[in-house]
Design a protein around this motif. Structure first.
Motif, short mmCIF file in Angstrom:
data_model
loop_
_atom_site.label_atom_id
_atom_site.label_comp_id
_atom_site.label_asym_id
_atom_site.label_seq_id
_atom_site.Cartn_x
_atom_site.Cartn_y
_atom_site.Cartn_z
N GLU A 98 9.14 0.51 8.73
CA GLU A 98 10.16 0.39 7.67
C GLU A 98 11.51 0.56 8.31
O GLU A 98 11.66 1.28 9.31
CB GLU A 98 9.94 1.44 6.56
N PRO B 269 4.20 4.27 6.58
CA PRO B 269 4.34 3.43 7.76
C PRO B 269 4.25 4.29 9.03
O PRO B 269 4.43 5.50 8.98
CB PRO B 269 5.74 2.86 7.61
N LYS C 75 9.98 -4.58 3.89
CA LYS C 75 9.99 -3.48 4.86
C LYS C 75 11.35 -2.79 4.95
O LYS C 75 11.51 -1.81 5.67
CB LYS C 75 9.61 -3.99 6.25
N THR D 223 4.59 -2.93 15.91
CA THR D 223 3.59 -2.66 14.88
C THR D 223 3.98 -3.38 13.60
O THR D 223 5.17 -3.54 13.32
CB THR D 223 3.48 -1.14 14.59
N SER E 109 0.85 -1.18 0.00
CA SER E 109 0.00 0.00 0.00
C SER E 109 0.89 1.23 0.00
O SER E 109 2.07 1.16 0.28
CB SER E 109 -0.86 0.01 1.26
N ASP F 159 3.36 -2.04 10.81
CA ASP F 159 3.61 -0.93 9.89
C ASP F 159 4.93 -0.24 10.17
O ASP F 159 4.94 0.89 10.67
CB ASP F 159 2.48 0.11 9.98
#
Ligand code: UDP
Ligand code: MG
Length: 339
Positions: free
Chosen positions: A40, A6, A65, A36, A2, A38
């Motif tokens: 990177e 992040p 990631k 999490t 998506s 989310d």
């Protein structure tokens, strides 16, 4: 993937870290995964001469990631971190060294504080096993000295291991100075700041990339970039010595005019000349530090050059134009426009 940014970006500067980088990635990814999904991780290869770049390639290939930026040469730790910060898209950005001296597990505590509403959560070391006495002592003197001189206090026993909220990251993006000491800069920024205590581990493997020379440069940057006190000291001492030399001149004239013992005075003159000469060199050096800084700021070069980017998705421009020297009329514009 998506294109939603992040939540958490973690910046890892790497300079010749082939011995640790794979292990670091595993431990970091595990620690972050517990906070999490989310996140990177942005590795910044600061012109490594060993297999670091190669290893980063394969780490990146194995994980969506992970992102990698390779700088065109060795720009130094502070600039490497800056590069990572400018590519980061997270709502919170964490800085951590590649050598696992700052335990990745502490990031969870930092995130808790961040969610409580703090903008800067910095790691504060409570003990540092495996560091030489000399390193501990020099580090301590460094902070003592800086805090005595500088207009913004830098909390004791903190390195660059810290979490910053997006608002702070955007503020940093507007600070384009070339001589950077991020821990001092994030302190200058203000907002709500809090410490998280942790104990600093030994380097997992490899050797320190901070020889005494680089530590000295960092210390001088910290002092000169955040304080004009050295200039004021120069002026004061200069004035004091001018006053003294007036007395010396009067003394010499009186001796010359009203007595006949004026030849033996050479000792005094000799000492005075040496003293003043020495002081002048010191002062010229201090002036030179500041003038050199004006010079390098005036050139307005980009902070760093990137030769390769890996793992960044199409159309996901970094929020801050990475490395850019700001054109003068942009200086007042908000940084967040491209978000
Ligand atoms: N580093 C860097 N560029 C440099 C020197 C160091 O990116 O020119 C990185 C290094 O890979 C590490 C971090 O900065 O991730 C801190 O370096 P190091 O652990 O050697 O410093 P120390 O912990 O001894 O102060
Ligand atoms: Mg280290």
């Amino acid at each position: 993937m998506s294109s939603v940014p992040p939540i958490l970006s973690v910046i890892v500067p790497c300079f010749n870290e082939e011995e640790v980088i794979e292990h670091t990635n595993e431990r970091l990814a595990r620690a972050l995964g517990e906070i999490t999904p989310d996140f990177e991780i942005i590795y910044v290869d600061d012109g490594s001469k060993d297999r670091t770049a190669e290893l980063l390639h394969s780490i990146q290939a194995g994980s969506p990631k992970v992102r990698v930026i390779r700088l065109s040469r060795n720009f130094g730790h502070q600039i490497a971190v800056t590069a990572g910060v400018e590519y980061a898209r997270g709502e919170a950005v964490v800085l951590i060294d590649a050598d696992l001296q700052d335990p990745p597990e502490v990031i969870a505590d930092m995130v808790v504080k961040w969610r409580e509403g703090y903008h800067v959560v910095y790691g504060q070391r409570v003990d540092r096993p495996g560091e030489t006495k000399f390193k501990l002592w020099t580090a301590k003197m460094f902070y003592r000295f800086i805090n005595r001189l500088s207009e913004v206090p830098i909390p004791l026993d903190t390195g660059d291991f810290r979490l910053m909220d997006r608002s702070v990251v955007d503020a940093l993006g507007r600070m384009r100075e070339k001589h950077r000491l991020l821990r001092a800069m994030t302190s200058w920024v203000g907002f709500r700041q809090v410490a998280v205590p942790y104990s600093r581990a030994e380097r997992f493997a490899g050797t320190s990339k901070y020889p005494l020379r680089k530590m000295l440069v960092l210390a001088i940057d910290g002092i000169v970039s955040f304080s004009a006190v050295p200039l004021k000291i120069v002026t004061t001492v200069g004035l004091a010595f001018s006053a003294l030399s007036v007395i010396g001149i009067l003394y010499a004239i009186i001796q010359r005019l009203f007595t006949d013992i004026w030849v033996p005075g050479w000792t005094l003159i000799f000492i005075t000349v040496l003293l003043i000469g020495g002081l002048q060199f010191i002062f010229l050096g201090v002036m030179g530090e500041y003038i050199g800084r004006i010079y390098s700021e005036a050139k307005n070069r980009p902070l760093f050059l990137v030769m390769e980017e890996l793992g960044f998705e199409q159309g996901q421009a970094p929020r801050i134009q990475p490395g850019a020297a700001l054109p003068l009329d942009d200086l007042a514009a908000p940084v967040r426009q491209g978000a």
